[in-house]
Design a protein around this motif. Structure first.
Motif, short mmCIF file in Angstrom:
data_model
loop_
_atom_site.label_atom_id
_atom_site.label_comp_id
_atom_site.label_asym_id
_atom_site.label_seq_id
_atom_site.Cartn_x
_atom_site.Cartn_y
_atom_site.Cartn_z
N THR A 203 55.28 43.73 45.36
CA THR A 203 54.50 44.72 44.66
C THR A 203 54.31 44.47 43.22
N GLY A 204 55.13 43.84 42.59
CA GLY A 204 54.75 43.37 40.94
C GLY A 204 53.78 42.39 41.10
N PHE A 205 54.03 41.49 42.04
CA PHE A 205 52.86 40.36 42.23
C PHE A 205 51.37 40.67 42.15
N LEU A 206 51.14 41.97 43.16
CA LEU A 206 49.82 42.59 43.55
C LEU A 206 49.43 43.06 42.15
N ALA A 207 50.32 43.84 41.61
CA ALA A 207 49.92 44.42 40.22
C ALA A 207 49.63 43.43 39.10
N ALA A 208 50.23 42.20 39.04
CA ALA A 208 49.80 41.22 38.22
C ALA A 208 48.27 40.68 38.61
N MET A 209 48.38 40.52 39.79
CA MET A 209 46.84 40.02 40.13
C MET A 209 45.82 41.03 39.74
N VAL A 210 45.92 42.20 39.98
CA VAL A 210 44.96 43.39 39.62
C VAL A 210 44.86 43.16 38.02
N LEU A 211 45.83 42.88 37.30
CA LEU A 211 45.49 42.74 35.96
C LEU A 211 44.89 41.39 35.77
N SER A 212 44.95 40.36 36.56
CA SER A 212 44.38 39.23 36.39
C SER A 212 42.69 39.28 36.23
N ILE A 213 42.30 40.28 36.98
CA ILE A 213 40.91 40.63 37.15
C ILE A 213 40.25 40.51 35.92
N TRP A 214 41.09 40.93 34.85
CA TRP A 214 40.53 41.08 33.31
C TRP A 214 40.31 39.54 33.00
N VAL A 215 41.17 38.70 33.26
CA VAL A 215 41.27 37.23 32.86
C VAL A 215 40.11 36.64 33.54
N THR A 216 39.77 36.75 34.63
CA THR A 216 38.64 36.08 35.54
C THR A 216 37.33 36.90 35.31
N ASP A 217 37.06 37.89 34.66
CA ASP A 217 35.70 38.60 34.59
C ASP A 217 34.90 37.93 33.52
N GLY A 218 33.59 38.01 33.91
CA GLY A 218 32.96 37.81 32.80
C GLY A 218 31.92 36.61 33.04
N TRP A 219 32.36 35.59 33.92
CA TRP A 219 31.63 34.36 34.27
C TRP A 219 30.38 34.79 34.95
N GLU A 220 29.98 35.86 35.53
CA GLU A 220 28.97 36.22 36.21
C GLU A 220 27.77 36.59 35.10
N VAL A 221 27.96 36.52 34.18
CA VAL A 221 26.84 36.99 32.87
C VAL A 221 25.68 35.83 33.04
N SER A 222 26.21 34.57 33.40
CA SER A 222 25.17 33.59 33.38
C SER A 222 24.05 33.75 34.55
N THR A 223 24.24 34.61 35.73
CA THR A 223 23.26 34.97 36.47
C THR A 223 22.53 36.27 35.98
N TYR A 224 22.89 36.99 34.94
CA TYR A 224 21.92 37.77 34.39
C TYR A 224 21.25 37.19 33.33
N ALA A 225 21.42 36.07 32.96
CA ALA A 225 20.58 35.35 32.21
C ALA A 225 19.73 34.22 32.84
N SER A 226 19.31 34.48 34.03
CA SER A 226 18.92 33.53 35.13
C SER A 226 17.66 33.44 34.72
N GLU A 227 16.61 34.49 34.22
CA GLU A 227 15.08 34.34 33.81
C GLU A 227 15.15 33.94 32.70
N GLU A 228 16.25 33.28 31.88
CA GLU A 228 16.05 32.90 30.65
C GLU A 228 16.52 31.39 30.69
N ASN A 229 16.66 30.99 32.07
CA ASN A 229 17.06 29.53 32.47
C ASN A 229 15.87 28.64 32.40
N SER A 230 16.06 27.52 31.81
CA SER A 230 14.86 26.54 31.77
C SER A 230 14.96 25.64 32.78
N GLY A 231 16.14 25.36 33.53
CA GLY A 231 15.96 24.50 34.66
C GLY A 231 16.00 24.99 35.92
#
Length: 462
Positions: A203-231
């Protein structure tokens, strides 16, 4: 001639930097490490490792979809392609809510750490950092800074983000080296178990995993910048994957090192100021000031990268007439969606100022964080499902590893975590999700609109 396309100025390294900075390693550690330790004890670090696996699978779904159909709308655009216009409008609502709450969740601590830094030099009273009105005003100043930077162009935004990320990671690793050479306290050494669920079990381990979502979130911003990609169209998704993996590795190293300076009970009791506590354990003084600056730099960078994501999403939605068409305007000189940026930042500033009427800054932060975590998870689920449906419709077999199997596993895992998280939310947060998130989203999707007569937008070849 009126400009309609965003400036294409970002390379793979820029996209990776934006993704890593949006994940905000210093802010993530400061805001979640103590809570993760409180939930799972010595299982906190392993919970992050385990959560990263399905998040990587979701990131692969983002990569494959962006490779096939790059669009600044990201989750919204792919949901529209996979499920239709009304489902796309519902996805648009969820995306806007998730990033809007995430932006406010960055503004509040930006105000707190700004006031803490000013108080350390004796320029303002230390008590201001706990007063919601003062925090709201200080945070609003950062919204103005983010507005000017984002409207001024992606090239200066990428350079400023790279500089802030370099300072942030450099300081974090410096403290990690200090902690590794710091003689561990006996209680800390005794609690170092790298492979364990922790004292509170599953139970505690799963609760910590939920909190870990905040650590892993944010990387997807690169796809929102896809139309500004030069490659090529592969770069935005790869930038997100690189940013995710590198940043999580940095966070794990830092968490493991910082665990040496104190026992787990003390770390969990300082959940509100974990990194300041670590700096104090390492001697305080200039170390505490540097740590406050590091978290402030991290928070500022994640603030404008989050606003970058939501403004590009709204730009794409407006282009498809989900929102007023005027929000798809592009600045003639800077090549940025200036009206969508202004709309987002005006809304963020308004809500930030409203938080000034709450009893405390911490209460304001807790409310927006709890609501945002569920909405962000829902964007991952929508993308995972869109990936499966879209590529199945294109004729790919169900056994395709990166377009079917891994996205499906990641989606199921995130759904399970969100169900667990929802059951443990307060009634207030549950009603916010059910009423504001789901019910209003259904109503928003049902509003009659005139869809675009043309097929979904595709980024021209470089």
């Amino acid at each position: 001639m009126k400009r309609t396309r965003l400036s294409r100025v970002l390379g793979l390294s820029d996209l990776s930097i934006l993704s890593s900075a949006s994940m905000a390693p210093a802010y993530s550690i400061a805001s979640t490490f103590g809570l993760m330790v409180a939930a799972s004890g010595s299982g906190a670090i392993l919970s992050l490792v385990v959560l990263t696996i399905p998040i990587v699978f979701i990131a692969i779904a983002f990569h494959r979809l962006c490779e096939d159909q790059a669009d600044a709308g990201s989750t919204y655009a792919w949901s529209r392609v996979a499920f239709g216009y009304k489902a796309g409008a519902f996805a648009a609502w969820i995306v806007v809510l998730s990033y809007f709450f995430a932006a406010v969740a960055a503004v509040v601590p930006a105000g707190i750490y700004t006031l803490e830094l000013l108080s350390s030099f004796g320029w303002v009273p230390a008590s201001l950092a706990t007063q919601a009105p003062a925090v709201a005003i200080a945070g609003s100043c950062w919204v103005l800074v983010a507005s000017g930077l984002l409207i001024g162009g992606m090239r200066p935004t990428a350079r400023a983000t790279g500089l802030f990320l370099l300072l942030e990671v450099g300081a974090l690793m410096l403290f990690a080296v200090m902690a590794l050479f710091h003689h561990p306290v006996a209680a800390a050494a005794a609690s170092q178990h790298p492979i364990t669920l922790g004292a509170k079990g599953l139970t505690g381990f799963l609760a910590a995993m939920v909190l870990s979502i905040w650590v892993t979130d944010g990387w997807e911003v690169s796809t929102y910048a896809s139309e500004e990609n030069s490659g090529t169209s592969r770069q935005p998704g790869l930038g997100g994957l690189f940013g995710l993996l590198i940043t999580v590795a940095i966070v794990i190293i830092c968490m493991a090192a910082y665990s040496r300076v104190s026992d787990l009970a003390s770390i969990s009791s300082h959940a509100a100021d974990t990194l300041a506590f670590v700096a104090a354990q390492l001697g305080g003084g200039w170390k505490t000031t540097l740590m406050v600056v590091t978290v402030l730099v991290s928070t500022a960078a994640t603030l404008w990268t989050t606003q970058l994501g939501i403004s590009r999403g709204i730009f794409s939605m407006a282009r498809d007439r989900v929102f007023p068409r005027a929000l798809s305007a592009v600045h003639p000189s800077f090549g940025t969606p200036h009206l969508s940026i202004l709309a987002v930042n005006m809304g963020v500033m308004f809500v930030t100022l409203l938080t000034g009427f709450l009893p405390s800054a911490n209460e304001a932060l807790n409310q927006v964080v709890n609501a945002s975590s569920i909405f962000l998870g829902m964007t991952f689920i929508l993308t995972g499902l869109a990936c499966i449906v879209h590529f199945r419709r294109k004729g790919f077999p169900v056994s395709d590893l990166t377009r079917m199997v891994l996205p499906a596993i990641g989606t199921i895992a995130v759904i399970a975590l969100l169900v667990f998280n929802f059951a443990n939310q307060s009634r207030v947060d549950q009603y916010i999700v059910l009423v504001v998130g789901i019910a209003f989203g259904v109503i928003f999707a049902a509003v009659p609109r005139l869809p675009r007569a043309t097929p979904p937008y595709r980024v021209p070849a470089a």
